[in-house]
Scaffold this active site. Structure first.
Site, PDB file in Angstrom:
ATOM      1  N   GLY A   1      43.240  50.557  35.500  1.00 55.08           N
ATOM      2  CA  GLY A   1      43.504  49.420  34.611  1.00 55.08           C
ATOM      3  C   GLY A   1      42.702  49.508  33.322  1.00 55.08           C
ATOM      4  O   GLY A   1      42.217  48.517  32.796  1.00 55.08           O
TER       5      GLY A   1
ATOM      6  N   SER B   1      43.784  49.951  30.458  1.00 53.22           N
ATOM      7  CA  SER B   1      44.479  49.292  29.353  1.00 53.22           C
ATOM      8  C   SER B   1      44.078  47.831  29.196  1.00 53.22           C
ATOM      9  O   SER B   1      44.389  47.204  28.196  1.00 53.22           O
ATOM     10  CB  SER B   1      45.991  49.357  29.607  1.00 53.22           C
ATOM     11  OG  SER B   1      46.269  48.900  30.929  1.00 53.22           O
TER      12      SER B   1
ATOM     13  N   ASN C   1      39.076  48.721  38.643  1.00 55.94           N
ATOM     14  CA  ASN C   1      39.128  47.567  37.752  1.00 55.94           C
ATOM     15  C   ASN C   1      40.480  46.850  37.766  1.00 55.94           C
ATOM     16  O   ASN C   1      40.575  45.718  37.297  1.00 55.94           O
ATOM     17  CB  ASN C   1      38.786  48.074  36.336  1.00 55.94           C
ATOM     18  CG  ASN C   1      39.053  47.044  35.269  1.00 55.94           C
ATOM     19  OD1 ASN C   1      38.308  46.080  35.120  1.00 55.94           O
ATOM     20  ND2 ASN C   1      40.142  47.218  34.525  1.00 55.94           N
TER      21      ASN C   1
ATOM     22  N   SER D   1      34.526  39.337  41.504  1.00 55.42           N
ATOM     23  CA  SER D   1      34.531  38.144  40.647  1.00 55.42           C
ATOM     24  C   SER D   1      33.666  37.084  41.302  1.00 55.42           C
ATOM     25  O   SER D   1      33.575  37.017  42.535  1.00 55.42           O
ATOM     26  CB  SER D   1      35.953  37.612  40.493  1.00 55.42           C
ATOM     27  OG  SER D   1      35.917  36.328  39.898  1.00 55.42           O
TER      28      SER D   1
ATOM     29  N   TYR E   1      43.665  34.628  44.643  1.00 56.81           N
ATOM     30  CA  TYR E   1      42.789  35.489  43.837  1.00 56.81           C
ATOM     31  C   TYR E   1      41.369  35.478  44.414  1.00 56.81           C
ATOM     32  O   TYR E   1      40.746  36.532  44.580  1.00 56.81           O
ATOM     33  CB  TYR E   1      42.806  35.002  42.388  1.00 56.81           C
ATOM     34  CG  TYR E   1      41.901  35.778  41.443  1.00 56.81           C
ATOM     35  CD1 TYR E   1      42.197  37.099  41.096  1.00 56.81           C
ATOM     36  CD2 TYR E   1      40.755  35.195  40.901  1.00 56.81           C
ATOM     37  CE1 TYR E   1      41.377  37.806  40.230  1.00 56.81           C
ATOM     38  CE2 TYR E   1      39.936  35.896  40.030  1.00 56.81           C
ATOM     39  CZ  TYR E   1      40.244  37.196  39.703  1.00 56.81           C
ATOM     40  OH  TYR E   1      39.432  37.914  38.840  1.00 56.81           O
ATOM     41  N   ALA E   2      40.865  34.269  44.738  1.00 64.57           N
ATOM     42  CA  ALA E   2      39.509  34.163  45.300  1.00 64.57           C
ATOM     43  C   ALA E   2      39.411  34.925  46.618  1.00 64.57           C
ATOM     44  O   ALA E   2      38.405  35.593  46.898  1.00 64.57           O
ATOM     45  CB  ALA E   2      39.142  32.694  45.507  1.00 64.57           C
TER      46      ALA E   2
ATOM     47  N   LYS F   1      39.242  38.612  45.887  1.00 61.81           N
ATOM     48  CA  LYS F   1      37.960  39.005  45.303  1.00 61.81           C
ATOM     49  C   LYS F   1      36.827  38.915  46.325  1.00 61.81           C
ATOM     50  O   LYS F   1      35.869  39.676  46.251  1.00 61.81           O
ATOM     51  CB  LYS F   1      37.674  38.164  44.052  1.00 61.81           C
ATOM     52  CG  LYS F   1      38.585  38.548  42.882  1.00 61.81           C
ATOM     53  CD  LYS F   1      38.373  40.007  42.506  1.00 61.81           C
ATOM     54  CE  LYS F   1      39.314  40.521  41.448  1.00 61.81           C
ATOM     55  NZ  LYS F   1      39.074  41.924  41.079  1.00 61.81           N
TER      56      LYS F   1
ATOM     57  N   ILE G   1      34.885  35.836  31.554  1.00 61.22           N
ATOM     58  CA  ILE G   1      34.783  36.844  30.487  1.00 61.22           C
ATOM     59  C   ILE G   1      35.953  36.635  29.528  1.00 61.22           C
ATOM     60  O   ILE G   1      37.089  36.401  29.967  1.00 61.22           O
ATOM     61  CB  ILE G   1      34.836  38.276  31.098  1.00 61.22           C
ATOM     62  CG1 ILE G   1      33.762  38.456  32.192  1.00 61.22           C
ATOM     63  CG2 ILE G   1      34.701  39.347  30.005  1.00 61.22           C
ATOM     64  CD1 ILE G   1      32.324  38.276  31.753  1.00 61.22           C
TER      65      ILE G   1
HETATM   66  N1  LIG Z   1      38.205  38.332  32.572  1.00 59.87           N
HETATM   67  C1  LIG Z   1      37.517  37.658  33.480  1.00 59.87           C
HETATM   68  O1  LIG Z   1      37.101  36.505  33.241  1.00 59.87           O
HETATM   69  C2  LIG Z   1      37.186  38.288  34.816  1.00 59.87           C
HETATM   70  C3  LIG Z   1      36.253  37.618  35.618  1.00 59.87           C
HETATM   71  C4  LIG Z   1      35.938  38.158  36.855  1.00 59.87           C
HETATM   72  C5  LIG Z   1      36.511  39.342  37.278  1.00 59.87           C
HETATM   73  N2  LIG Z   1      37.410  39.973  36.485  1.00 59.87           N
HETATM   74  C6  LIG Z   1      37.998  41.217  37.018  1.00 59.87           C
HETATM   75  O2  LIG Z   1      37.903  42.239  36.066  1.00 59.87           O
HETATM   76  C7  LIG Z   1      39.007  43.146  36.195  1.00 59.87           C
HETATM   77  C8  LIG Z   1      39.699  43.324  34.834  1.00 59.87           C
HETATM   78  O3  LIG Z   1      40.172  42.054  34.409  1.00 59.87           O
HETATM   79  P1  LIG Z   1      40.545  41.723  32.893  1.00 59.87           P
HETATM   80  O4  LIG Z   1      40.040  40.367  32.605  1.00 59.87           O
HETATM   81  O5  LIG Z   1      40.140  42.847  32.014  1.00 59.87           O
HETATM   82  O6  LIG Z   1      42.135  41.598  33.019  1.00 59.87           O
HETATM   83  P2  LIG Z   1      43.331  42.371  32.278  1.00 59.87           P
HETATM   84  O7  LIG Z   1      43.019  42.548  30.836  1.00 59.87           O
HETATM   85  O8  LIG Z   1      44.554  41.625  32.665  1.00 59.87           O
HETATM   86  O9  LIG Z   1      43.324  43.813  32.971  1.00 59.87           O
HETATM   87  C9  LIG Z   1      43.935  44.030  34.212  1.00 59.87           C
HETATM   88  C10 LIG Z   1      44.283  45.493  34.334  1.00 59.87           C
HETATM   89  O10 LIG Z   1      44.944  45.702  35.584  1.00 59.87           O
HETATM   90  C11 LIG Z   1      46.192  46.399  35.326  1.00 59.87           C
HETATM   91  N3  LIG Z   1      47.201  45.994  36.316  1.00 59.87           N
HETATM   92  C12 LIG Z   1      47.683  44.752  36.548  1.00 59.87           C
HETATM   93  N4  LIG Z   1      48.623  44.800  37.514  1.00 59.87           N
HETATM   94  C13 LIG Z   1      48.737  46.087  37.890  1.00 59.87           C
HETATM   95  C14 LIG Z   1      49.534  46.776  38.840  1.00 59.87           C
HETATM   96  N5  LIG Z   1      50.435  46.158  39.611  1.00 59.87           N
HETATM   97  N6  LIG Z   1      49.344  48.119  38.969  1.00 59.87           N
HETATM   98  C15 LIG Z   1      48.463  48.780  38.210  1.00 59.87           C
HETATM   99  N7  LIG Z   1      47.683  48.185  37.285  1.00 59.87           N
HETATM  100  C16 LIG Z   1      47.818  46.859  37.135  1.00 59.87           C
HETATM  101  C17 LIG Z   1      46.602  45.988  33.921  1.00 59.87           C
HETATM  102  O11 LIG Z   1      47.486  46.968  33.375  1.00 59.87           O
HETATM  103  P3  LIG Z   1      48.473  46.646  32.110  1.00 59.87           P
HETATM  104  O12 LIG Z   1      47.714  45.702  31.209  1.00 59.87           O
HETATM  105  O13 LIG Z   1      48.712  47.982  31.524  1.00 59.87           O
HETATM  106  O14 LIG Z   1      49.698  46.033  32.685  1.00 59.87           O
HETATM  107  C18 LIG Z   1      45.237  45.971  33.226  1.00 59.87           C
HETATM  108  O15 LIG Z   1      44.889  47.264  32.827  1.00 59.87           O
HETATM  109  C19 LIG Z   1      39.927  42.533  37.255  1.00 59.87           C
HETATM  110  O16 LIG Z   1      39.692  43.144  38.507  1.00 59.87           O
HETATM  111  C20 LIG Z   1      39.489  41.075  37.295  1.00 59.87           C
HETATM  112  O17 LIG Z   1      39.757  40.465  38.529  1.00 59.87           O
HETATM  113  C21 LIG Z   1      37.763  39.469  35.254  1.00 59.87           C
END
Ligand SMILES: NC(=O)c1ccc[n+]([C@@H]2O[C@H](COP(=O)([O-])OP(=O)(O)OC[C@H]3O[C@@H](n4cnc5c(N)ncnc54)[C@H](OP(=O)(O)O)[C@@H]3O)[C@@H](O)[C@H]2O)c1
Length: 247
Positions: free
Chosen positions: A17, A19, A92, A144, A157-158, A161, A190
């Site tokens: 992930g 991207s 990720n 998370s 989701y919880a 995680k 974030i």
């Molecule tokens: N942002 C926050 O507040 C936060 C807080 C706690 C934990 N996290 C964790 O951090 C990680 C990254 O989150 P983020 O905030 O950066 O979210 P994000 O920008 O939505 O990134 C999610 C990534 O997962 C990929 N993805 C989604 N569905 C997929 C699938 N079916 N198969 C393969 N790849 C898939 C997406 O690919 P595409 O975009 O190319 O579709 C993207 O690269 C996650 O595990 C999330 O749970 C985030």
């Protein structure tokens, strides 16, 4: 290692992930710190191409569905053939849905659990044999705070995680004997990505209770990731590193 040597020099680092918001920040920080980076994307083809151009020559990227075992295995083989043995895996890939529990149907549940947890299993399984053979490796799992604390977050989701925590602990116990460290990165709210789905009220609550009074940035999470990936973190294992500005 000289103090001038980049901390991830010569390491092959895979970001699933890449991207995404946090994933792309990890790719940038790891490249800056000397790693050769490979990353996956799913729907964000344009973002993936833009990131790859920014990371420069030597980076590898591919569209991979996070629940497709054959595609994941082929990607890992490609990385090892074209770049070399994988030293660091950053799990990720993640997905959430803003939905009250009463409206979550079986498909929502299956998809959320699967994309968050099955991808963790499949990517890890695909890289781990090589790490065991080489008796070296680092696995970082994006969990998370949603899996640790009493928060207003979607239940599926919880649940997923919270699973990241158990996965990290038992895997660390099993793999430590092979020189493989496994840790969880546990972000609070974030900016961007999944965090962008927080409502204005949730954001205001977060800012009120967070000692630093703001959400984190993807770059701040990435700095933790590259530190944990490096040999500077050689005695850090089986931990959950909360990065939430003090909540
Ligand atoms: N942002 C926050 O507040 C936060 C807080 C706690 C934990 N996290 C964790 O951090 C990680 C990254 O989150 P983020 O905030 O950066 O979210 P994000 O920008 O939505 O990134 C999610 C990534 O997962 C990929 N993805 C989604 N569905 C997929 C699938 N079916 N198969 C393969 N790849 C898939 C997406 O690919 P595409 O975009 O190319 O579709 C993207 O690269 C996650 O595990 C999330 O749970 C985030």
């Amino acid at each position: 290692m000289s103090p001038l040597t980049p901390p991830l020099k010569d390491l092959i680092l895979v970001v699933t992930g890449g991207s995404g918001s946090i994933g792309s920040a990890v790719c940038r920080a790891a490249t800056r710190d000397g790693a050769k980076v490979a990353f996956t994307y799913h729907e964000g083809e344009e973002r993936a191409h833009t990131l790859a151009a920014e990371l420069g020559e030597g980076c590898l990227f591919q569209q991979v569905e996070g629940t497709d075992a054959a595609a994941i295995s082929a990607f890992v083989q490609r990385v090892e053939t074209e770049l070399g043995p994988i030293s660091v895996l950053v799990n990720n890939v993640g997905l959430s849905q803003v939905m009250p529990f009463a409206l979550i149907d079986e498909d929502d549940w299956d998809q959320t659990i699967s994309v968050n947890l099955k991808s963790l299993f499949l990517f890890t399984k695909a890289v781990v044999r090589g790490m065991i053979r080489r008796k070296h490796g680092v696995i970082l799992n994006l969990g998370s705070l949603a899996g640790h604390r009493l928060l207003e977050v979607p239940v599926h989701y919880a649940t997923a995680k919270a699973g990241v925590r158990g996965f990290t602990l038992s895997l660390a116990k099993e793999l430590s004997r092979y020189g493989i460290r496994v840790n969880e990165i546990t972000p609070g709210l974030i900016q961007g990505g999944i965090g962008a789905s927080a409502s204005e009220r949730q954001l205001a609550d977060y800012n009120q209770f967070c000692a630093m009074g703001r959400p984190g940035t993807p770059e701040e999470v990435a700095e933790l990731a590259v530190f944990l990936a490096s040999s500077r973190a050689s005695y850090l294992n089986a931990q959950s590193f909360v990065i939430d500005g003090g909540l």
